[in-house]
Design a protein around this motif. Structure first.
Motif, PDB file in Angstrom:
ATOM      1  N   GLU A   2       0.840  -1.190   0.000  1.00  0.00           N
ATOM      2  CA  GLU A   2       0.000   0.000   0.000  1.00  0.00           C
ATOM      3  C   GLU A   2       0.878   1.243   0.000  1.00  0.00           C
ATOM      4  OE1 GLU A   2      -3.857   0.264   2.343  1.00  0.00           O
ATOM      5  OE2 GLU A   2      -2.508   1.556   3.488  1.00  0.00           O
ATOM      6  N   VAL A   3       0.665   2.097  -1.002  1.00  0.00           N
ATOM      7  CA  VAL A   3       1.426   3.341  -1.129  1.00  0.00           C
ATOM      8  C   VAL A   3       0.410   4.475  -1.211  1.00  0.00           C
ATOM      9  CG1 VAL A   3       3.129   4.606  -2.483  1.00  0.00           C
ATOM     10  CG2 VAL A   3       3.246   2.116  -2.367  1.00  0.00           C
ATOM     11  N   ARG A   4       0.471   5.405  -0.254  1.00  0.00           N
ATOM     12  CA  ARG A   4      -0.514   6.478  -0.167  1.00  0.00           C
ATOM     13  C   ARG A   4       0.035   7.801  -0.693  1.00  0.00           C
ATOM     14  NH1 ARG A   4      -4.899   5.843   3.415  1.00  0.00           N
ATOM     15  NH2 ARG A   4      -4.977   3.743   4.246  1.00  0.00           N
ATOM     16  N   THR A   5      -0.854   8.528  -1.366  1.00  0.00           N
ATOM     17  CA  THR A   5      -0.600   9.922  -1.737  1.00  0.00           C
ATOM     18  C   THR A   5      -1.740  10.732  -1.128  1.00  0.00           C
ATOM     19  OG1 THR A   5      -1.859   9.829  -3.804  1.00  0.00           O
ATOM     20  CG2 THR A   5       0.482   9.227  -3.917  1.00  0.00           C
ATOM     21  N   ASN A   6      -1.759  12.030  -1.384  1.00  0.00           N
ATOM     22  CA  ASN A   6      -2.815  12.873  -0.823  1.00  0.00           C
ATOM     23  C   ASN A   6      -4.201  12.486  -1.313  1.00  0.00           C
ATOM     24  OD1 ASN A   6      -0.995  14.376   0.649  1.00  0.00           O
ATOM     25  ND2 ASN A   6      -0.737  15.892  -0.959  1.00  0.00           N
ATOM     26  N   ASP A   7      -4.300  12.015  -2.551  1.00  0.00           N
ATOM     27  CA  ASP A   7      -5.606  11.740  -3.124  1.00  0.00           C
ATOM     28  C   ASP A   7      -5.833  10.291  -3.556  1.00  0.00           C
ATOM     29  OD1 ASP A   7      -3.838  11.792  -5.204  1.00  0.00           O
ATOM     30  OD2 ASP A   7      -5.101  12.981  -6.526  1.00  0.00           O
ATOM     31  N   SER A   8      -4.831   9.428  -3.410  1.00  0.00           N
ATOM     32  CA  SER A   8      -4.958   8.049  -3.894  1.00  0.00           C
ATOM     33  C   SER A   8      -4.242   7.068  -2.980  1.00  0.00           C
ATOM     34  CB  SER A   8      -4.353   7.912  -5.293  1.00  0.00           C
ATOM     35  OG  SER A   8      -4.968   8.782  -6.201  1.00  0.00           O
ATOM     36  N   ILE A   9      -4.719   5.840  -3.039  1.00  0.00           N
ATOM     37  CA  ILE A   9      -4.020   4.722  -2.413  1.00  0.00           C
ATOM     38  C   ILE A   9      -3.681   3.755  -3.533  1.00  0.00           C
ATOM     39  CG2 ILE A   9      -4.153   2.783  -0.821  1.00  0.00           C
ATOM     40  CD1 ILE A   9      -6.266   4.352   0.747  1.00  0.00           C
ATOM     41  N   TYR A  10      -2.393   3.547  -3.764  1.00  0.00           N
ATOM     42  CA  TYR A  10      -1.950   2.587  -4.765  1.00  0.00           C
ATOM     43  C   TYR A  10      -1.719   1.256  -4.071  1.00  0.00           C
ATOM     44  CZ  TYR A  10      -1.140   6.530  -7.871  1.00  0.00           C
ATOM     45  OH  TYR A  10      -1.305   7.643  -8.652  1.00  0.00           O
ATOM     46  N   LEU A  11      -2.277   0.206  -4.633  1.00  0.00           N
ATOM     47  CA  LEU A  11      -2.033  -1.152  -4.165  1.00  0.00           C
ATOM     48  C   LEU A  11      -1.184  -1.823  -5.235  1.00  0.00           C
ATOM     49  CD1 LEU A  11      -5.661  -1.824  -2.978  1.00  0.00           C
ATOM     50  CD2 LEU A  11      -3.673  -1.453  -1.516  1.00  0.00           C
ATOM     51  N   VAL A  12       0.096  -1.940  -4.951  1.00  0.00           N
ATOM     52  CA  VAL A  12       1.049  -2.452  -5.927  1.00  0.00           C
ATOM     53  C   VAL A  12       1.233  -3.941  -5.696  1.00  0.00           C
ATOM     54  CG1 VAL A  12       3.380  -2.230  -6.842  1.00  0.00           C
ATOM     55  CG2 VAL A  12       2.224  -0.213  -5.910  1.00  0.00           C
ATOM     56  N   LYS A  13       0.850  -4.733  -6.704  1.00  0.00           N
ATOM     57  CA  LYS A  13       1.002  -6.184  -6.601  1.00  0.00           C
ATOM     58  C   LYS A  13       2.476  -6.532  -6.409  1.00  0.00           C
ATOM     59  CE  LYS A  13      -2.915  -7.429  -9.498  1.00  0.00           C
ATOM     60  NZ  LYS A  13      -3.322  -8.136 -10.723  1.00  0.00           N
ATOM     61  N   VAL A  14       2.740  -7.381  -5.445  1.00  0.00           N
ATOM     62  CA  VAL A  14       4.115  -7.737  -5.105  1.00  0.00           C
ATOM     63  C   VAL A  14       4.410  -9.150  -5.589  1.00  0.00           C
ATOM     64  CG1 VAL A  14       5.718  -8.122  -3.199  1.00  0.00           C
ATOM     65  CG2 VAL A  14       4.104  -6.226  -3.106  1.00  0.00           C
ATOM     66  N   ASN A  15       5.529  -9.274  -6.301  1.00  0.00           N
ATOM     67  CA  ASN A  15       6.050 -10.585  -6.693  1.00  0.00           C
ATOM     68  C   ASN A  15       7.546 -10.418  -6.949  1.00  0.00           C
ATOM     69  OD1 ASN A  15       6.359  -9.516  -9.263  1.00  0.00           O
ATOM     70  ND2 ASN A  15       4.542 -10.484 -10.081  1.00  0.00           N
ATOM     71  N   HIS A  16       8.189 -11.468  -7.346  1.00  0.00           N
ATOM     72  CA  HIS A  16       9.639 -11.437  -7.556  1.00  0.00           C
ATOM     73  C   HIS A  16      10.039 -10.383  -8.594  1.00  0.00           C
ATOM     74  CE1 HIS A  16      13.753 -12.784  -7.862  1.00  0.00           C
ATOM     75  NE2 HIS A  16      13.596 -12.862  -9.168  1.00  0.00           N
ATOM     76  N   ASP A  17       9.247 -10.236  -9.649  1.00  0.00           N
ATOM     77  CA  ASP A  17       9.577  -9.273 -10.699  1.00  0.00           C
ATOM     78  C   ASP A  17       9.565  -7.837 -10.177  1.00  0.00           C
ATOM     79  OD1 ASP A  17       9.900 -11.267 -12.640  1.00  0.00           O
ATOM     80  OD2 ASP A  17       7.751 -11.271 -13.074  1.00  0.00           O
ATOM     81  N   LEU A  18       8.625  -7.512  -9.276  1.00  0.00           N
ATOM     82  CA  LEU A  18       8.595  -6.173  -8.692  1.00  0.00           C
ATOM     83  C   LEU A  18       9.848  -5.937  -7.854  1.00  0.00           C
ATOM     84  CD1 LEU A  18       7.276  -3.453  -7.977  1.00  0.00           C
ATOM     85  CD2 LEU A  18       6.199  -4.619  -6.047  1.00  0.00           C
ATOM     86  N   LEU A  19      10.236  -6.923  -7.072  1.00  0.00           N
ATOM     87  CA  LEU A  19      11.427  -6.770  -6.236  1.00  0.00           C
ATOM     88  C   LEU A  19      12.664  -6.514  -7.089  1.00  0.00           C
ATOM     89  CD1 LEU A  19      10.696  -9.573  -3.619  1.00  0.00           C
ATOM     90  CD2 LEU A  19      10.175  -7.132  -3.475  1.00  0.00           C
ATOM     91  N   GLN A  20      12.778  -7.202  -8.221  1.00  0.00           N
ATOM     92  CA  GLN A  20      13.903  -6.974  -9.128  1.00  0.00           C
ATOM     93  C   GLN A  20      13.835  -5.576  -9.721  1.00  0.00           C
ATOM     94  OE1 GLN A  20      16.638  -8.977  -9.679  1.00  0.00           O
ATOM     95  NE2 GLN A  20      17.335  -7.093 -10.638  1.00  0.00           N
ATOM     96  N   LYS A  21      12.631  -5.121 -10.065  1.00  0.00           N
ATOM     97  CA  LYS A  21      12.457  -3.792 -10.637  1.00  0.00           C
ATOM     98  C   LYS A  21      12.847  -2.706  -9.623  1.00  0.00           C
ATOM     99  CE  LYS A  21       9.372  -1.505 -13.788  1.00  0.00           C
ATOM    100  NZ  LYS A  21       8.185  -1.658 -14.614  1.00  0.00           N
TER     101      LYS A  21
END
Length: 82
Positions: free
Chosen positions: A47-66
């Motif tokens: 979960e990553v929050r900004t003033n107007d949005s909550i981003y739910l970023v799917k987590v997997n091995h590829d994200l960690l590498q990125k």
């Protein structure tokens, strides 16, 4: 507040900077939330929050590498325009 689900494959540098700023020392399992899909299966999201949005970023091995690649690119010192 908008809730936006993002897959690692469409994460921009802006999103990477948001993750880096919110989790400067990295994240662990306790930072993840389990999200249920319409088919009944689950996925982990950061979960990553900004003033107007909550981003739910799917987590997997590829994200960690990125994230690792992003850190090398900006080596912790460069700032991106948000």
């Amino acid at each position: 507040m908008k809730r936006i689900i993002k897959d690692y494959s469409n994460i921009t540098d802006k999103h990477m900077m948001l993750i880096r700023n919110q989790y400067p020392n990295g994240f662990c399992d306790s930072d993840l939330v389990a999200m249920k899909k319409s088919d009944g299966s689950y996925f982990d999201a950061l979960e990553v929050r900004t003033n107007d949005s909550i981003y739910l970023v799917k987590v997997n091995h590829d994200l960690l590498q990125k994230i690792d690649d992003f850190e090398e690119k900006y080596d912790g010192s460069a700032e991106l325009e948000m």
